[in-house]
Design a protein around this motif. Structure first.
Motif, PDB file in Angstrom:
ATOM      1  N   ASN A  76       0.773  -1.408   0.144  1.00 56.71           N
ATOM      2  CA  ASN A  76       0.128  -0.074  -0.076  1.00 56.71           C
ATOM      3  C   ASN A  76       0.956   1.108   0.104  1.00 56.71           C
ATOM      4  O   ASN A  76       0.441   2.466  -0.504  1.00 56.71           O
ATOM      5  CB  ASN A  76      -0.787   0.246   1.265  1.00 56.71           C
ATOM      6  N   LEU A 128       0.386   4.261  -2.590  1.00 58.07           N
ATOM      7  CA  LEU A 128       0.096   5.767  -2.139  1.00 58.07           C
ATOM      8  C   LEU A 128       1.192   6.501  -2.509  1.00 58.07           C
ATOM      9  O   LEU A 128       1.029   7.618  -2.985  1.00 58.07           O
ATOM     10  CB  LEU A 128       0.106   5.572  -0.668  1.00 58.07           C
ATOM     11  N   SER A 187       1.058   7.329  -6.486  1.00 59.09           N
ATOM     12  CA  SER A 187      -0.052   8.375  -6.550  1.00 59.09           C
ATOM     13  C   SER A 187       0.366  10.034  -6.418  1.00 59.09           C
ATOM     14  O   SER A 187       0.012  10.857  -6.804  1.00 59.09           O
ATOM     15  CB  SER A 187      -1.411   8.027  -6.033  1.00 59.09           C
ATOM     16  N   TYR A 188       0.868   9.976  -4.921  1.00 52.88           N
ATOM     17  CA  TYR A 188       1.403  11.097  -4.476  1.00 52.88           C
ATOM     18  C   TYR A 188       2.355  11.985  -5.140  1.00 52.88           C
ATOM     19  O   TYR A 188       2.346  13.191  -5.487  1.00 52.88           O
ATOM     20  CB  TYR A 188       1.803  10.902  -2.772  1.00 52.88           C
ATOM     21  N   ALA A 244      -8.186   8.056  -3.151  1.00 46.97           N
ATOM     22  CA  ALA A 244      -7.410   6.752  -2.511  1.00 46.97           C
ATOM     23  C   ALA A 244      -8.411   5.704  -2.703  1.00 46.97           C
ATOM     24  O   ALA A 244      -7.753   4.547  -2.454  1.00 46.97           O
ATOM     25  CB  ALA A 244      -7.152   7.066  -1.059  1.00 46.97           C
ATOM     26  N   VAL A 250     -10.921   3.648   3.419  1.00 47.66           N
ATOM     27  CA  VAL A 250     -10.518   4.801   3.499  1.00 47.66           C
ATOM     28  C   VAL A 250     -11.871   6.005   3.846  1.00 47.66           C
ATOM     29  O   VAL A 250     -12.974   5.589   3.462  1.00 47.66           O
ATOM     30  CB  VAL A 250     -10.294   5.327   1.883  1.00 47.66           C
ATOM     31  N   GLY A 305     -12.460   9.989   0.112  1.00 48.17           N
ATOM     32  CA  GLY A 305     -11.000   9.631  -0.442  1.00 48.17           C
ATOM     33  C   GLY A 305     -10.154  10.494  -1.289  1.00 48.17           C
ATOM     34  O   GLY A 305      -9.146  10.260  -1.635  1.00 48.17           O
ATOM     35  N   ILE A 325      -6.525   6.387   6.326  1.00 47.41           N
ATOM     36  CA  ILE A 325      -6.484   5.232   6.107  1.00 47.41           C
ATOM     37  C   ILE A 325      -6.267   3.987   7.337  1.00 47.41           C
ATOM     38  O   ILE A 325      -5.843   4.582   8.323  1.00 47.41           O
ATOM     39  CB  ILE A 325      -5.214   4.743   5.057  1.00 47.41           C
ATOM     40  N   LEU A 355      -3.674  10.949   5.762  1.00 46.68           N
ATOM     41  CA  LEU A 355      -2.624  11.135   4.652  1.00 46.68           C
ATOM     42  C   LEU A 355      -2.401  12.326   4.369  1.00 46.68           C
ATOM     43  O   LEU A 355      -2.985  13.401   4.906  1.00 46.68           O
ATOM     44  CB  LEU A 355      -3.669  10.890   3.349  1.00 46.68           C
TER      45      LEU A 355
END
Length: 334
Positions: free
Chosen positions: A38, A42, A45-46, A94, A104, A108, A123, A137
């Motif tokens: 995960n 994450l 995407s970030y 998310a 989430v 999200g 999360i 997050l």
């Protein structure tokens, strides 16, 4: 003197890489609390906007005229390519990025490194195969721009052709990290092949192809939640562009446009050992993952160059998924 000047200008490149690594520290600390798989999803995407903006910037700044140097003509040009993230790249959902065994909160929607949000989802682990702890997050930097400076030289060859080079040997900047750039390009005039263009002195038409590679490495320090040993964010990017250039050259002013295809591959490797110790969750990850970003597509740009003797000033704007504003100055002898 030249190497000192080069080092000073390249500090901006290192600062850009360092800012990426700095903004990655908090996600590494927090994202690892959801487990390795995960954390990778994450973090990818970030950091996506910076990963894609880097490749886009590397494909910009190759030219400031459609005209090809005469035999022996040359230029030495310093440019800054500033790519901008669209609003769609400032957040991610998310719920739709492939997380496993977590829930989430809320809708999200979370910020990427280029965005910023006051209220962010959390999360939480769920299910028998889940690992990690609950956490909120992290926020983004609020910086949706990525400037990249570049020093480039070009020289005219026979057969209406010129070659270009972007070469920066690997340089280390103390604790800030190290960076190297290598790029080659070629531009060939099409003016003599088309009767109409050939008969109009100020019109210019040419083809260009260029490839740039970029490598950097920046240390990642630890936090109380995540102890880091030999942590580093290693960035490797390769970008290729091919374009048809059209322009009009006058004694002082030149206008130019380019349309073509560009592609880029960027790898962000998170290396080192990360010992997570948060509440009841203890885990060690070694060289946890490499994040790959790919961009490709057709883009278009238009620009203006002002020539004052041997000195040339230029600026242009590229329209694409990630727009790029390029500006620079150079010594130019046609």
């Amino acid at each position: 003197m030249f190497m000192n000047l080069l080092k000073r200008t390249l500090m901006v490149v290192v600062a850009g890489s360092l800012s990426i690594a700095t903004m990655a520290q908090e996600p590494l600390r927090d994202f690892f609390q959801a487990g390795k798989a995960n954390a990778e999803v994450l973090t990818k995407s970030y950091l996506r906007p910076y990963g894609e903006m880097l490749g886009t910037s590397l494909n910009a700044g190759w030219y400031n005229t459609a005209k090809v140097h005469k035999l022996g003509g040359f230029d030495l040009t310093f440019s800054v390519m500033n790519s901008v993230a669209p609003s769609s790249a400032k957040t991610f959902d998310a719920n739709n990025i492939g997380l496993s065994n977590v829930s989430v909160s809320g809708d999200g929607i979370a910020p990427t490194v280029a965005g910023e949000m006051d209220s962010r989802p959390s999360i939480s682990p769920v299910g028998g195969d889940s690992e990690g702890v609950q956490f909120v997050l992290p926020n983004g930097s609020g910086n949706d721009k990525l400037p990249l400076p570049m020093l480039q030289a070009a020289v005219g060859l026979p057969f209406n052709t010129e070659v270009m080079a972007r070469v920066v040997p690997k340089m280390k900047f103390g604790d800030a990290g190290e960076v190297s750039v290598l790029g080659f390009g070629v531009k060939h005039s099409l003016k003599d092949y088309i009767p109409f263009v050939k008969r109009v002195p100020f019109l210019q038409l040419s083809l260009l192809a260029g490839y740039t590679s970029f490598d950097s490495s920046t240390d990642i320090p630890g936090t109380p939640q995540v102890e880091v040993t030999d942590g580093a964010l290693d960035i490797s990017s390769g970008a290729f562009t091919s374009r048809l250039l059209v322009g009009a050259n006058f004694p002082v002013i030149a206008i130019y446009t380019g349309v073509g295809y560009g592609s880029a591959n960027s790898d962000f490797s998170v290396n080192g050992q990360y010992d997570v110790n948060v509440e009841s969750y203890q885990k060690t990850f070694t060289d946890p993952f490499t994040l790959g970003y790919k961009t490709s597509g057709i883009d278009f740009n238009a620009g203006l160059r002002l020539r004052l003797g041997f000195l040339a000033l230029h600026a242009d704007y590229t329209v694409a998924d990630y727009s790029v504003l390029t500006a620079g100055v150079g010594i130019n002898i046609r």
